[in-house]
Design an enzyme around this catalytic site. Sequence first.
Site, mmCIF file in Angstrom:
data_model
loop_
_atom_site.group_PDB
_atom_site.id
_atom_site.type_symbol
_atom_site.label_atom_id
_atom_site.label_comp_id
_atom_site.label_asym_id
_atom_site.label_seq_id
_atom_site.Cartn_x
_atom_site.Cartn_y
_atom_site.Cartn_z
ATOM 1 N N GLU A 1 -4.442 2.418 -4.571
ATOM 2 C CA GLU A 1 -3.003 2.502 -4.357
ATOM 3 C C GLU A 1 -2.457 1.219 -3.743
ATOM 4 O O GLU A 1 -1.376 1.198 -3.167
ATOM 5 C CB GLU A 1 -2.660 3.700 -3.456
ATOM 6 C CG GLU A 1 -3.182 3.605 -2.047
ATOM 7 C CD GLU A 1 -4.608 4.146 -1.863
ATOM 8 O OE1 GLU A 1 -5.007 4.369 -0.704
ATOM 9 O OE2 GLU A 1 -5.315 4.340 -2.879
ATOM 10 N N ASN B 1 -2.664 13.255 -3.993
ATOM 11 C CA ASN B 1 -3.741 13.767 -4.843
ATOM 12 C C ASN B 1 -4.250 15.114 -4.370
ATOM 13 O O ASN B 1 -4.510 16.023 -5.172
ATOM 14 C CB ASN B 1 -4.896 12.761 -4.887
ATOM 15 C CG ASN B 1 -4.597 11.556 -5.759
ATOM 16 O OD1 ASN B 1 -3.829 11.655 -6.718
ATOM 17 N ND2 ASN B 1 -5.172 10.423 -5.429
ATOM 18 N N ASP C 1 -1.306 9.869 -10.518
ATOM 19 C CA ASP C 1 -1.195 8.891 -11.614
ATOM 20 C C ASP C 1 0.264 8.576 -11.912
ATOM 21 O O ASP C 1 0.614 7.429 -12.209
ATOM 22 C CB ASP C 1 -1.881 9.427 -12.866
ATOM 23 C CG ASP C 1 -3.393 9.417 -12.760
ATOM 24 O OD1 ASP C 1 -3.921 8.784 -11.817
ATOM 25 O OD2 ASP C 1 -4.059 10.041 -13.622
ATOM 26 N N ASP D 1 0.856 -1.182 0.000
ATOM 27 C CA ASP D 1 0.000 0.000 0.000
ATOM 28 C C ASP D 1 0.895 1.236 0.000
ATOM 29 O O ASP D 1 1.803 1.359 0.833
ATOM 30 C CB ASP D 1 -0.903 0.004 1.242
ATOM 31 C CG ASP D 1 -1.949 1.106 1.185
ATOM 32 O OD1 ASP D 1 -2.971 0.895 0.509
ATOM 33 O OD2 ASP D 1 -1.727 2.164 1.800
ATOM 34 N N HIS E 1 -4.487 14.864 -9.280
ATOM 35 C CA HIS E 1 -4.541 13.454 -9.688
ATOM 36 C C HIS E 1 -3.495 13.108 -10.743
ATOM 37 O O HIS E 1 -3.129 11.936 -10.872
ATOM 38 C CB HIS E 1 -5.941 13.115 -10.194
ATOM 39 C CG HIS E 1 -6.968 13.077 -9.099
ATOM 40 N ND1 HIS E 1 -7.093 11.987 -8.263
ATOM 41 C CD2 HIS E 1 -7.893 13.985 -8.691
ATOM 42 C CE1 HIS E 1 -8.072 12.211 -7.384
ATOM 43 N NE2 HIS E 1 -8.570 13.426 -7.625
#
Length: 403
Positions: free
Chosen positions: A300, A265, A274, A257, A270
């Site tokens: 994630e 974010n 990404d 994780d 975002h």
Amino acid sequence: MHAMILTFVIPAVALIFTVAFFGLWWNNRKRIHVLAFSACFASIAIGVAFNIWVSANVGLPGIVFYHLLSMAGLLAMMWGLTVRHGQKAPIGAYGATALFTCAILWIASAAGEVSAMKMAQNTNSALIMAMMATNLWHYSKDHWADRALIWVLSFLALFGFVRPLLTELSDVLFGSGEAGAATLTSIHALVLAVLLTLMALCLAAMVISDNMDQQRHEAAFDPLSGVRMRGGFESDAKALLRYAREEGVTVSLIVVDIDHFKAVNDAFGHVAGDRVIAGFGKMLGQMTRGRDITGRVGGEEFCILVWNCNLTQAAKMSERIRRAFAASSHCKENHNVRCTASFGIAEAERDEGYSALFERADAALYRAKRAGRNRVAADGELETDTSETVVDFAPRASLVQRG
């Protein structure tokens, strides 16, 4: 009349498949080898049409030009087949044999040796067909279309070797005069039309099968990270677990994780998030092995099912990935976005299913997060030491290093 009609069938069929393969290429222009298949049938259509309507009026140059067109078509198909399998075609060598054959045709025609001309022309074509069948046999024969194409090319090669003999024995087999010649021409035209059609259908089946495989791959893999999506990962992981039980091989599951991903974010947008996901997916591709299975199972969250790897080995692998990811940066304008990740690992027990294995690895992951993140925790007593590195990052202040 029947012989003439059958002769016209060949350029008509070749023209149809020229258009068909051009349409398949236009639908997916990244597959340049499909355009080569279209060029192959275009050369056949033009060459046969030239031989029917023009060649007789231009004499020797027309015979050589017809052979060059035919060879260009065969070499285009050979190039397309080798590119499809990621190989390099020896076009130069085969092109040299075609030019050598043209020289023989020129000499034989000038001497009036019709039999020698036909022998040279058909033998050269047959040899290239045989080489294509042999190469395809070595490249791939898993799909039925590949196997069928090998047989069709083999029959075309055999027909090329036999055709001059049939011509020489025409008077004996089919009778002398125009009737015998017409029968032989009809047989040649019919066999070629059937074999060319079968060849085209096999090539079309290969192209369509490749497109379907690409669509299945795109549906199963996450376009952002490049690893499997959850459904594909779980399906492949279950299959690999069954195989590991049958073979008695140890496998381990790593659940990862990315720490404080929501903060990335929120702080940078975002697009930056990404880039972090894409960078981590690329890193997994570089740091895992061919038999390992990787997947993105959440926003994630990632999983790695590691083949032939016990708990201790999986912990060392996780630590290498953890360190590499913590040291990497993901550029966003004048910022270098840095993230860390937490890892939980579990070794598969005998007859344990995927769900139970994931539950144990996921529990270890939460232990790592509760202990401060940016670390590896294992099912049981094993846990890696991360005292030499920064254990955790504050959500805002340490997520970015000013450029």
